[in-house]
Design a protein around this motif. Structure first.
Motif, short mmCIF file in Angstrom:
data_model
loop_
_atom_site.label_atom_id
_atom_site.label_comp_id
_atom_site.label_asym_id
_atom_site.label_seq_id
_atom_site.Cartn_x
_atom_site.Cartn_y
_atom_site.Cartn_z
N PHE A 187 0.83 -1.20 0.00
CA PHE A 187 0.00 0.00 0.00
C PHE A 187 0.87 1.25 0.00
CE2 PHE A 187 -2.38 3.30 2.35
CZ PHE A 187 -3.53 3.38 1.57
N ILE A 188 1.85 1.27 0.87
CA ILE A 188 2.72 2.46 0.99
C ILE A 188 3.41 2.76 -0.34
CG2 ILE A 188 4.81 3.36 2.12
CD1 ILE A 188 3.84 1.70 4.62
N ASP A 189 3.92 1.71 -0.97
CA ASP A 189 4.63 1.91 -2.25
C ASP A 189 3.66 2.35 -3.35
OD1 ASP A 189 6.90 1.20 -0.96
OD2 ASP A 189 6.98 -0.85 -1.73
N ARG A 190 2.46 1.79 -3.28
CA ARG A 190 1.48 2.15 -4.29
C ARG A 190 1.13 3.64 -4.21
NH1 ARG A 190 -4.80 0.66 -3.78
NH2 ARG A 190 -5.49 1.64 -5.70
N ILE A 191 0.94 4.14 -2.99
CA ILE A 191 0.62 5.56 -2.81
C ILE A 191 1.78 6.44 -3.30
CG2 ILE A 191 0.04 7.37 -1.12
CD1 ILE A 191 -2.16 5.20 -1.68
N THR A 192 3.00 6.02 -2.96
CA THR A 192 4.17 6.78 -3.41
C THR A 192 4.14 6.91 -4.92
OG1 THR A 192 5.40 5.80 -1.58
CG2 THR A 192 6.70 6.88 -3.30
N ASN A 193 3.89 5.79 -5.58
CA ASN A 193 3.84 5.79 -7.03
C ASN A 193 2.70 6.66 -7.58
OD1 ASN A 193 2.40 4.08 -9.49
ND2 ASN A 193 4.59 4.44 -9.73
N LEU A 194 1.52 6.54 -6.96
CA LEU A 194 0.38 7.34 -7.41
C LEU A 194 0.67 8.84 -7.29
CD1 LEU A 194 -2.74 5.45 -5.96
CD2 LEU A 194 -2.36 6.05 -8.37
N LEU A 195 1.29 9.22 -6.20
CA LEU A 195 1.61 10.64 -6.00
C LEU A 195 2.53 11.13 -7.12
CD1 LEU A 195 2.16 10.58 -2.12
CD2 LEU A 195 0.30 11.75 -3.33
N GLN A 196 3.54 10.32 -7.42
CA GLN A 196 4.47 10.72 -8.48
C GLN A 196 3.75 10.81 -9.83
OE1 GLN A 196 7.19 7.52 -7.76
NE2 GLN A 196 8.48 8.71 -6.35
N GLU A 197 2.88 9.85 -10.09
CA GLU A 197 2.15 9.84 -11.36
C GLU A 197 1.22 11.05 -11.48
OE1 GLU A 197 2.43 7.79 -14.00
OE2 GLU A 197 4.16 6.91 -12.98
#
Ligand code: 5AD
Ligand code: FES
Length: 360
Positions: free
Chosen positions: A114-124
């Motif tokens: 979950f944490i990594d997914r959010i990091t990625n979404l923010l960057q996207e």
């Protein structure tokens, strides 16, 4: 001892007793309070209303708050988790419609995926909007490292309601275990502030066991903590939660609504330059609830842009508005509503908390 109401309204800081007196205002006194808070709002933050397109992307939650419809133990809820491409599509919608900012909100999860997914979404999201969309996130209690990671990835505001500043009341509305600790909530808020987020908090109004003194202390807590943003609204009982048992002890929905407006008004007088959101729960009680809050002190609104098919599953409380509307419908409707409240939409602007700016 109550002091003269007009004298009271001339002040710009209040003792706890004075806040209680203001919270109990009705009739002409309440009207005078709202006139004063509106004046303060216009003078210090103007009549601009900023949009935060709200994406409630998942109702999967590991918490079990006794008031909340999507608590882990509620087996009646259809759990969903909107795919990343759908979230990004909603973000694009917000950007194209000049919303200025987004709020990403979900149930609480702390697993690495979950944490990594959010990091990625923010960057996207930063990428797809050329860094133009401001991003607020609201994903509950996390470690300081996680908050830091998400800050670096592009989130610059965080909402974490304290729910109540009174640890005893907090205990009564949460399960009694280490997963629901008031001290942890406080530490998280402090971590967010230390990292440099524009830090938002809030509480529910009209909870079982809650007193006027509790609410006055909540306002003083926000002031003391030097918070940048606040979202607070009426507590609305949900029949699939343990707190529903106390529904007969509550004040009427209408009274909870009026009390919420008085809370916003008093907070605006005390904290002149913060951002105050007009909570969606206000509209669950009064169809024009959010507009009324904008008139007397709030300056932020969060149109729901969650893909429509999932909205009905994010029911923190009953009678939640806008669950059948598409994102476009909400935008059009919002414009009309804000015009009605004599406001002007701050299109394409972040609408950052002026308070945060003056703190830095
Ligand atoms: N009534 C009103 N607000 C609620 N929230 C959760 N459940 C309810 C309810 N039954 C609020 C909490 C939480 C926010 C996301 O929604 O304050 O922090
Ligand atoms: Fe959603 Fe009006 S704000 S339909």
């Amino acid at each position: 001892m109550n002091i003269n109401f007009d004298t009271l309204l001339q002040k710009d800081s209040f003792t706890k007793d004075e806040i209680v007196q203001l919270l109990k205002a009705s009739g002409e006194q309440e009207k005078a309070l709202f006139e004063k808070s509106r004046e303060v709002k216009l003078k210090h933050v103007g009549n601009k209303v900023y949009f935060r397109g709200l994406i409630e992307f998942s109702n999967i939650c590991k918490k079990d708050c006794l008031y909340c419809g999507i608590r882990a133990s509620n087996k009646m809820v259809n759990r969903y988790d909107i795919a990343d491409d759908q979230i990004l599509k909603a973000a694009k919608f917000a950007h194209e419609h000049k919303y200025g900012s987004l709020v990403l909100q979900s149930g609480e999860r702390t697993d690495t995926a979950f944490i990594d997914r959010i990091t990625n979404l923010l960057q996207e999201i930063k990428k797809l909007s050329d860094n133009e969309l401001g991003i607020t996130i609201s994903m509950g209690e996390q470690t300081k490292e996680t908050y830091q990671k998400w800050f670096v990835a592009g989130a610059h505001r965080y909402l974490l309601r304290i729910e109540s500043s009174n640890p005893e009341l907090y205990k009564k509305i949460h399960p009694n275990n280490e997963n629901h600790s008031h001290a942890t909530r406080l530490k998280c808020l402090k971590d967010l502030q230390d990292i440099g987020y524009q830090t938002g908090t809030g509480i529910m109004i009209g909870l079982p066991f809650q007193t006027y003194e509790d609410l006055a202390n909540d306002i003083l807590f926000m002031k003391e903590f030097d918070i940048d943003m606040v979202g607070m609204g009426p507590y609305i009982e949900h029949n699939q939660t343990p707190l529903y048992e106390y529904k007969d002890s509550l004040m009427s929905l209408k009274d909870r609504f009026r009390l919420s407006l008085r809370m916003i008004a008093i907070l605006r007088i005390i904290m002149k330059d913060i951002n105050i959101a007009s909570a969606t729960a206000l509209q669950a009680i009064d169809p024009l609830g959010r507009e009324k809050a904008l008139k007397i002190g709030a300056n932020i609104i969060m149109p729901n842009i969650t893909p429509t098919q999932e909205r009905a599953n994010y029911l923190l409380y009953q009678n939640k508005p806008c669950i059948d509307e598409g994102a476009d419908d909400c935008t059009n409707c919002m414009e009309a509503r804000i015009n009605m409240a004599d406001g002007e939409i701050g299109y394409d602007q972040w609408g950052d908390s002026l308070h945060y700016k003056s703190r830095h």
